[in-house]
Design an enzyme around this catalytic site. Structure first.
Site, PDB file in Angstrom:
ATOM      1  N   ARG A  56     -39.056  34.498-103.105  1.00  0.00           N
ATOM      2  CA  ARG A  56     -38.944  34.690-104.562  1.00  0.00           C
ATOM      3  C   ARG A  56     -39.435  36.094-104.933  1.00  0.00           C
ATOM      4  NH1 ARG A  56     -37.285  30.749-103.198  1.00  0.00           N
ATOM      5  NH2 ARG A  56     -35.436  32.032-103.479  1.00  0.00           N
TER       6      ARG A  56
ATOM      7  N   GLN B  20     -43.627  31.872-119.424  1.00  0.00           N
ATOM      8  CA  GLN B  20     -43.786  30.842-118.389  1.00  0.00           C
ATOM      9  C   GLN B  20     -43.331  31.398-117.046  1.00  0.00           C
ATOM     10  OE1 GLN B  20     -42.235  26.795-119.930  1.00  0.00           O
ATOM     11  NE2 GLN B  20     -41.327  28.280-121.309  1.00  0.00           N
TER      12      GLN B  20
ATOM     13  N   HIS C  43     -48.042  30.597-116.217  1.00  0.00           N
ATOM     14  CA  HIS C  43     -47.899  29.960-114.902  1.00  0.00           C
ATOM     15  C   HIS C  43     -48.157  30.918-113.747  1.00  0.00           C
ATOM     16  CE1 HIS C  43     -45.192  26.756-116.990  1.00  0.00           C
ATOM     17  NE2 HIS C  43     -46.473  26.534-117.161  1.00  0.00           N
TER      18      HIS C  43
ATOM     19  N   GLY D 198     -34.920  31.227-123.765  1.00  0.00           N
ATOM     20  CA  GLY D 198     -34.569  30.800-122.413  1.00  0.00           C
ATOM     21  C   GLY D 198     -35.504  29.796-121.786  1.00  0.00           C
TER      22      GLY D 198
ATOM     23  N   SER E 292     -36.100  25.456-121.455  1.00  0.00           N
ATOM     24  CA  SER E 292     -35.588  24.117-121.760  1.00  0.00           C
ATOM     25  C   SER E 292     -36.630  23.294-122.510  1.00  0.00           C
ATOM     26  CB  SER E 292     -35.212  23.402-120.461  1.00  0.00           C
ATOM     27  OG  SER E 292     -36.365  23.258-119.650  1.00  0.00           O
TER      28      SER E 292
HETATM   29  N1  LIG Z   1     -38.057  34.151-113.477  1.00  0.00           N
HETATM   30  C1  LIG Z   1     -39.033  33.294-113.183  1.00  0.00           C
HETATM   31  O1  LIG Z   1     -40.197  33.678-113.040  1.00  0.00           O
HETATM   32  C2  LIG Z   1     -38.700  31.823-113.062  1.00  0.00           C
HETATM   33  C3  LIG Z   1     -37.464  31.376-112.574  1.00  0.00           C
HETATM   34  C4  LIG Z   1     -37.248  29.983-112.472  1.00  0.00           C
HETATM   35  C5  LIG Z   1     -38.238  29.083-112.880  1.00  0.00           C
HETATM   36  N2  LIG Z   1     -39.427  29.564-113.340  1.00  0.00           N
HETATM   37  C6  LIG Z   1     -40.476  28.656-113.852  1.00  0.00           C
HETATM   38  O2  LIG Z   1     -40.137  27.282-113.789  1.00  0.00           O
HETATM   39  C7  LIG Z   1     -40.454  26.578-115.020  1.00  0.00           C
HETATM   40  C8  LIG Z   1     -39.163  26.157-115.728  1.00  0.00           C
HETATM   41  O3  LIG Z   1     -39.214  25.996-117.123  1.00  0.00           O
HETATM   42  P1  LIG Z   1     -38.293  26.866-118.110  1.00  0.00           P
HETATM   43  O4  LIG Z   1     -38.176  26.084-119.373  1.00  0.00           O
HETATM   44  O5  LIG Z   1     -38.785  28.249-118.148  1.00  0.00           O
HETATM   45  O6  LIG Z   1     -36.882  26.933-117.374  1.00  0.00           O
HETATM   46  P2  LIG Z   1     -35.694  25.879-117.255  1.00  0.00           P
HETATM   47  O7  LIG Z   1     -34.903  26.239-116.058  1.00  0.00           O
HETATM   48  O8  LIG Z   1     -36.195  24.490-117.401  1.00  0.00           O
HETATM   49  O9  LIG Z   1     -34.783  26.221-118.529  1.00  0.00           O
HETATM   50  C9  LIG Z   1     -34.058  27.420-118.556  1.00  0.00           C
HETATM   51  C10 LIG Z   1     -33.454  27.566-119.934  1.00  0.00           C
HETATM   52  O10 LIG Z   1     -32.829  28.836-119.960  1.00  0.00           O
HETATM   53  C11 LIG Z   1     -31.585  28.693-120.588  1.00  0.00           C
HETATM   54  N3  LIG Z   1     -30.737  29.787-120.115  1.00  0.00           N
HETATM   55  C12 LIG Z   1     -29.899  29.831-119.036  1.00  0.00           C
HETATM   56  N4  LIG Z   1     -29.323  31.048-118.959  1.00  0.00           N
HETATM   57  C13 LIG Z   1     -29.812  31.778-119.990  1.00  0.00           C
HETATM   58  C14 LIG Z   1     -29.609  33.107-120.431  1.00  0.00           C
HETATM   59  N5  LIG Z   1     -28.769  33.948-119.804  1.00  0.00           N
HETATM   60  N6  LIG Z   1     -30.276  33.524-121.529  1.00  0.00           N
HETATM   61  C15 LIG Z   1     -31.127  32.703-122.184  1.00  0.00           C
HETATM   62  N7  LIG Z   1     -31.359  31.424-121.821  1.00  0.00           N
HETATM   63  C16 LIG Z   1     -30.705  30.980-120.735  1.00  0.00           C
HETATM   64  C17 LIG Z   1     -31.094  27.299-120.245  1.00  0.00           C
HETATM   65  O11 LIG Z   1     -30.172  26.835-121.210  1.00  0.00           O
HETATM   66  C18 LIG Z   1     -32.412  26.511-120.274  1.00  0.00           C
HETATM   67  O12 LIG Z   1     -32.662  25.975-121.551  1.00  0.00           O
HETATM   68  C19 LIG Z   1     -41.227  27.588-115.823  1.00  0.00           C
HETATM   69  O13 LIG Z   1     -42.556  27.572-115.477  1.00  0.00           O
HETATM   70  C20 LIG Z   1     -40.580  28.882-115.340  1.00  0.00           C
HETATM   71  O14 LIG Z   1     -41.274  30.019-115.616  1.00  0.00           O
HETATM   72  C21 LIG Z   1     -39.667  30.912-113.427  1.00  0.00           C
END
Ligand SMILES: NC(=O)c1ccc[n+]([C@@H]2O[C@H](COP(=O)([O-])OP(=O)(O)OC[C@H]3O[C@@H](n4cnc5c(N)ncnc54)[C@H](O)[C@@H]3O)[C@@H](O)[C@H]2O)c1
Length: 235
Positions: A62, A92, A110, A178, A180
């Site tokens: 990652r 998050q 997180h 972004g 859920s």
């Molecule tokens: N980049 C990262 O650091 C990363 C990546 C994956 C998961 N996580 C972690 O896992 C947990 C998941 O919870 P969550 O609610 O953040 O994620 P989630 O995956 O549960 O939800 C993602 C949300 O993003 C939306 N989405 C998808 N594409 C998008 C775009 N282009 N622009 C805007 N929105 C978009 C979806 O509709 C959804 O509602 C959190 O703690 C998260 O930080 C982090």
């Protein structure tokens, strides 16, 4: 001079969708990261106890991907709001893309994958920067315990929760992007917002989400939605 705006507090609450247009997979969307991994195998304290090597490798991959990617236009527009508003980002996300565009105040609920911490007792709040992408088995804290990623795993406390709740309660405007809103306790934070605050939610699936009354849904991606909102907030 926009003195009145400088006094205004904007809080951005971002989730995995914030970084989707940078090429980092989300959590639950179709094609998301967790379709390929079981949470219990890589993101729990039990997984670490059972197989620290697997967990370390998972986060190394990652981290590598995050280092190779770049912030997107939405990260940039949030940073640019700082010239007109007092902006705090509560994310998050474990990536460091908000910091990489220069956002000044970023709270990671997180954790931050670019850091490690000791897996030993009583060292919860000391973080060590990881050089490059790889955390190795021989990397140890000064007390000799193995270093683990600075990530809050499922089943662990969220140490920054209270600080985040206080910041959200003081927001004049809350921009949710972004997420859920299904990962607790983080998701409950939006209910801390004052009833006088404007609340926006930017998410392509915004309409399908069960939103509290008064939230203005912008059914766009992070980049599309932030472009619209940036114009509105700075015109
Ligand atoms: N980049 C990262 O650091 C990363 C990546 C994956 C998961 N996580 C972690 O896992 C947990 C998941 O919870 P969550 O609610 O953040 O994620 P989630 O995956 O549960 O939800 C993602 C949300 O993003 C939306 N989405 C998808 N594409 C998008 C775009 N282009 N622009 C805007 N929105 C978009 C979806 O509709 C959804 O509602 C959190 O703690 C998260 O930080 C982090």
């Amino acid at each position: 001079m926009f003195l009145s705006e400088l006094m205004q507090k904007i809080v951005v609450f971002s989730g995995a969708g914030m970084s989707a247009e940078s090429g980092i997979q989300t959590f639950r969307d179709h094609g998301g990261l967790w379709e390929h991994y079981r949470v219990e195998d890589v993101a729990t304290p039990e997984a670490w106890k059972r197989d620290p090597e697997l967990v370390t490798q998972f986060y190394n991959q990652r981290r590598k991907q995050i280092i190779e990617t770049s912030p997107n236009e939405a990260h940039l527009l949030i940073q640019r709001l700082e010239s007109r508003y007092d902006v705090t980002v509560i994310t998050q996300n474990i990536d460091d893309l908000h910091e990489r565009v220069g956002s000044q105040k970023v709270l990671h609920l997180h954790g931050n994958i670019r850091f490690s911490k000791s897996s030993g007792p009583n060292q919860e709040h000391t973080y060590y920067p990881i050089q490059g992408w790889e955390l190795k088995a021989e990397d140890r804290c000064p007390e000799g315990y193995r270093l683990r990623p600075h990530v809050v795993w499922f089943g662990e406390q969220v140490p920054m929760l209270e600080a985040a709740a206080t910041i959200i309660a003081q927001a004049d405007q809350l921009i949710i992007i972004g997420t859920s809103l299904r990962v607790y306790p983080a998701a409950a934070l939006i209910h801390e917002v004052s009833k006088h605050s404007a609340v926006y939610l930017i998410d392509p699936n915004a309409n399908e989400m069960n939103l509290p009354f008064g939230v203005q849904a912008i059914k766009e991606t992070a980049v599309g939605g932030m472009s619209l909102l940036y114009k509105q907030l700075t015109s």
